[in-house]
Design a protein around this motif. Structure first.
Motif, PDB file in Angstrom:
ATOM      1  N   LEU A 151     -54.311 -33.330   9.925  1.00  0.00           N
ATOM      2  CA  LEU A 151     -55.477 -32.596   9.422  1.00  0.00           C
ATOM      3  C   LEU A 151     -56.163 -31.837  10.552  1.00  0.00           C
ATOM      4  CD1 LEU A 151     -57.138 -35.334   7.164  1.00  0.00           C
ATOM      5  CD2 LEU A 151     -55.741 -33.408   6.413  1.00  0.00           C
ATOM      6  N   PRO A 152     -56.775 -30.698  10.210  1.00  0.00           N
ATOM      7  CA  PRO A 152     -57.536 -29.972  11.226  1.00  0.00           C
ATOM      8  C   PRO A 152     -58.837 -30.719  11.555  1.00  0.00           C
ATOM      9  CG  PRO A 152     -57.694 -28.864   9.106  1.00  0.00           C
ATOM     10  CD  PRO A 152     -56.729 -29.998   8.930  1.00  0.00           C
ATOM     11  N   PRO A 153     -59.379 -30.488  12.752  1.00  0.00           N
ATOM     12  CA  PRO A 153     -60.594 -31.206  13.179  1.00  0.00           C
ATOM     13  C   PRO A 153     -61.760 -31.099  12.199  1.00  0.00           C
ATOM     14  CG  PRO A 153     -59.644 -30.024  15.021  1.00  0.00           C
ATOM     15  CD  PRO A 153     -58.868 -29.618  13.798  1.00  0.00           C
ATOM     16  N   TRP A 154     -61.978 -29.936  11.600  1.00  0.00           N
ATOM     17  CA  TRP A 154     -63.109 -29.774  10.683  1.00  0.00           C
ATOM     18  C   TRP A 154     -62.966 -30.691   9.461  1.00  0.00           C
ATOM     19  CZ3 TRP A 154     -62.167 -28.405   5.689  1.00  0.00           C
ATOM     20  CH2 TRP A 154     -60.950 -27.764   5.407  1.00  0.00           C
ATOM     21  N   GLN A 155     -61.732 -30.909   9.015  1.00  0.00           N
ATOM     22  CA  GLN A 155     -61.537 -31.763   7.851  1.00  0.00           C
ATOM     23  C   GLN A 155     -61.722 -33.239   8.216  1.00  0.00           C
ATOM     24  OE1 GLN A 155     -57.815 -31.067   5.850  1.00  0.00           O
ATOM     25  NE2 GLN A 155     -58.696 -31.644   3.884  1.00  0.00           N
ATOM     26  N   ILE A 156     -61.293 -33.625   9.395  1.00  0.00           N
ATOM     27  CA  ILE A 156     -61.496 -35.001   9.859  1.00  0.00           C
ATOM     28  C   ILE A 156     -62.982 -35.289   9.995  1.00  0.00           C
ATOM     29  CG2 ILE A 156     -61.130 -36.591  11.789  1.00  0.00           C
ATOM     30  CD1 ILE A 156     -58.437 -35.089  12.249  1.00  0.00           C
ATOM     31  N   GLU A 157     -63.721 -34.343  10.557  1.00  0.00           N
ATOM     32  CA  GLU A 157     -65.175 -34.513  10.693  1.00  0.00           C
ATOM     33  C   GLU A 157     -65.827 -34.663   9.323  1.00  0.00           C
ATOM     34  OE1 GLU A 157     -66.711 -31.314  13.083  1.00  0.00           O
ATOM     35  OE2 GLU A 157     -65.225 -31.704  14.651  1.00  0.00           O
ATOM     36  N   GLY A 158     -65.382 -33.877   8.375  1.00  0.00           N
ATOM     37  CA  GLY A 158     -65.925 -33.961   7.022  1.00  0.00           C
ATOM     38  C   GLY A 158     -65.652 -35.308   6.376  1.00  0.00           C
ATOM     39  N   LEU A 159     -64.437 -35.817   6.561  1.00  0.00           N
ATOM     40  CA  LEU A 159     -64.108 -37.135   6.016  1.00  0.00           C
ATOM     41  C   LEU A 159     -64.972 -38.226   6.636  1.00  0.00           C
ATOM     42  CD1 LEU A 159     -60.210 -36.963   5.873  1.00  0.00           C
ATOM     43  CD2 LEU A 159     -61.774 -37.145   3.935  1.00  0.00           C
ATOM     44  N   LEU A 160     -65.165 -38.162   7.943  1.00  0.00           N
ATOM     45  CA  LEU A 160     -66.010 -39.147   8.616  1.00  0.00           C
ATOM     46  C   LEU A 160     -67.445 -39.087   8.112  1.00  0.00           C
ATOM     47  CD1 LEU A 160     -64.623 -38.877  12.257  1.00  0.00           C
ATOM     48  CD2 LEU A 160     -64.268 -40.737  10.613  1.00  0.00           C
ATOM     49  N   GLU A 161     -67.943 -37.876   7.883  1.00  0.00           N
ATOM     50  CA  GLU A 161     -69.294 -37.732   7.325  1.00  0.00           C
ATOM     51  C   GLU A 161     -69.357 -38.332   5.924  1.00  0.00           C
ATOM     52  OE1 GLU A 161     -70.625 -33.672   7.431  1.00  0.00           O
ATOM     53  OE2 GLU A 161     -70.148 -33.488   9.557  1.00  0.00           O
ATOM     54  N   ASP A 162     -68.336 -38.067   5.114  1.00  0.00           N
ATOM     55  CA  ASP A 162     -68.307 -38.622   3.757  1.00  0.00           C
ATOM     56  C   ASP A 162     -68.323 -40.142   3.784  1.00  0.00           C
ATOM     57  OD1 ASP A 162     -68.233 -36.113   2.607  1.00  0.00           O
ATOM     58  OD2 ASP A 162     -66.070 -36.145   2.238  1.00  0.00           O
ATOM     59  N   TYR A 163     -67.467 -40.747   4.596  1.00  0.00           N
ATOM     60  CA  TYR A 163     -67.399 -42.207   4.641  1.00  0.00           C
ATOM     61  C   TYR A 163     -68.681 -42.821   5.190  1.00  0.00           C
ATOM     62  CZ  TYR A 163     -62.526 -41.933   3.269  1.00  0.00           C
ATOM     63  OH  TYR A 163     -61.371 -41.698   2.569  1.00  0.00           O
ATOM     64  N   ALA A 164     -69.321 -42.172   6.132  1.00  0.00           N
ATOM     65  CA  ALA A 164     -70.606 -42.660   6.633  1.00  0.00           C
ATOM     66  C   ALA A 164     -71.653 -42.609   5.524  1.00  0.00           C
ATOM     67  CB  ALA A 164     -71.050 -41.841   7.840  1.00  0.00           C
TER      68      ALA A 164
END
Length: 58
Positions: A6-19
């Motif tokens: 996954l691209p970095p922006w999508q990983i960051e988004g997933l981490l925000e969602d899980y938080a």
């Protein structure tokens, strides 16, 4: 682990969602569902049981 797929922006988004989920901020239930659907809301388990045939592979 996700950096290879996954691209970095999508990983960051997933981490925000899980938080967001971990803080319980997605736990609120909407009372508008019965009004919109014309019947009471049901659990995912009830939905899956009612539509199990649609999810089976032939």
């Amino acid at each position: 682990m996700l950096a290879d797929v996954l691209p970095p922006w999508q990983i960051e988004g997933l981490l925000e969602d899980y938080a967001h989920y971990a803080r319980g901020e997605a736990a609120e239930l909407s009372l508008v569902i019965p009004e919109l659907l014309g019947h009471p809301a049901r659990s995912f388990t009830a939905f899956a049981n009612e539509h199990a045939a649609a999810f089976r592979s032939e």
